[in-house]
Design a protein around this motif. Sequence first.
Motif, PDB file in Angstrom:
ATOM      1  N   TYR A   6      40.789 153.544 104.719  1.00 21.59           N
ATOM      2  CA  TYR A   6      41.440 154.331 103.683  1.00 21.59           C
ATOM      3  C   TYR A   6      42.325 153.412 102.854  1.00 21.59           C
ATOM      4  O   TYR A   6      42.990 152.528 103.397  1.00 21.59           O
ATOM      5  CB  TYR A   6      42.240 155.477 104.302  1.00 21.59           C
ATOM      6  N   PRO A   7      42.353 153.609 101.528  1.00 21.96           N
ATOM      7  CA  PRO A   7      43.091 152.686 100.665  1.00 21.96           C
ATOM      8  C   PRO A   7      44.611 152.765 100.831  1.00 21.96           C
ATOM      9  O   PRO A   7      45.313 151.807 100.578  1.00 21.96           O
ATOM     10  CB  PRO A   7      42.671 153.105  99.257  1.00 21.96           C
ATOM     11  N   GLY A   8      45.115 153.907 101.259  1.00 18.77           N
ATOM     12  CA  GLY A   8      46.557 154.051 101.383  1.00 18.77           C
ATOM     13  C   GLY A   8      46.965 154.666 102.697  1.00 18.77           C
ATOM     14  O   GLY A   8      46.177 155.357 103.366  1.00 18.77           O
ATOM     15  N   LEU A   9      48.198 154.424 103.077  1.00 13.08           N
ATOM     16  CA  LEU A   9      48.730 154.943 104.333  1.00 13.08           C
ATOM     17  C   LEU A   9      48.780 156.467 104.317  1.00 13.08           C
ATOM     18  O   LEU A   9      48.477 157.121 105.308  1.00 13.08           O
ATOM     19  CB  LEU A   9      50.118 154.361 104.586  1.00 13.08           C
ATOM     20  N   LYS A  10      49.147 157.057 103.189  1.00 17.70           N
ATOM     21  CA  LYS A  10      49.276 158.507 103.097  1.00 17.70           C
ATOM     22  C   LYS A  10      47.945 159.204 103.371  1.00 17.70           C
ATOM     23  O   LYS A  10      47.891 160.183 104.106  1.00 17.70           O
ATOM     24  CB  LYS A  10      49.822 158.890 101.718  1.00 17.70           C
ATOM     25  N   SER A  11      46.864 158.704 102.768  1.00 15.44           N
ATOM     26  CA  SER A  11      45.565 159.338 102.990  1.00 15.44           C
ATOM     27  C   SER A  11      45.127 159.156 104.449  1.00 15.44           C
ATOM     28  O   SER A  11      44.551 160.068 105.049  1.00 15.44           O
ATOM     29  CB  SER A  11      44.513 158.785 102.034  1.00 15.44           C
TER      30      SER A  11
END
Length: 163
Positions: free
Chosen positions: A32-37
């Motif tokens: 996943y590109p970001g921690l939030k996702s």
Amino acid sequence: MSRPKKRRQICHAEVAARLRNQPDVWGEVGEYPGLKSAEDVVRRIRTARQAPMYQPAGSFEARIAGTELYTLVFARYVGHTAAVQVLDERPATPPATHIPSGRDCDRVLGQIARGEVQAGPEGARRIAARHQEAYGNAVWGPGPDPDAAWADALAGLSTGGAE
């Protein structure tokens, strides 16, 4: 300027089936590109909310492992006996096969957990006391004398504020 590389779609039904066939074995869910996702996917896997392939809630565990470019999500099937819904639990240490993270937030969170970083009002008081002990008044100077400040204020009033 080139377009960013499109992220591979993850078929969670296939991932859940693969993990069910190998209980208690950590497997990669995806990048996943970001921690939030990634955190959102972990929450959905654990709670089976909006992800019926991971039902019943609590039958899968999920972890996050960060890299410099993206965030990996790992999960494992723990069976129906562990079906307890976990909503606000912070992700624990990733599986042993994780790639070490180079992110500053991971480093700082580790320092806080080990007690190397002091945070909050009590931590600020300890740090200030340690600096005062080490450097004396050279850093902040002597504290203000409340009586002198009050006398100066009264003197300013009696002279009309003109100096």
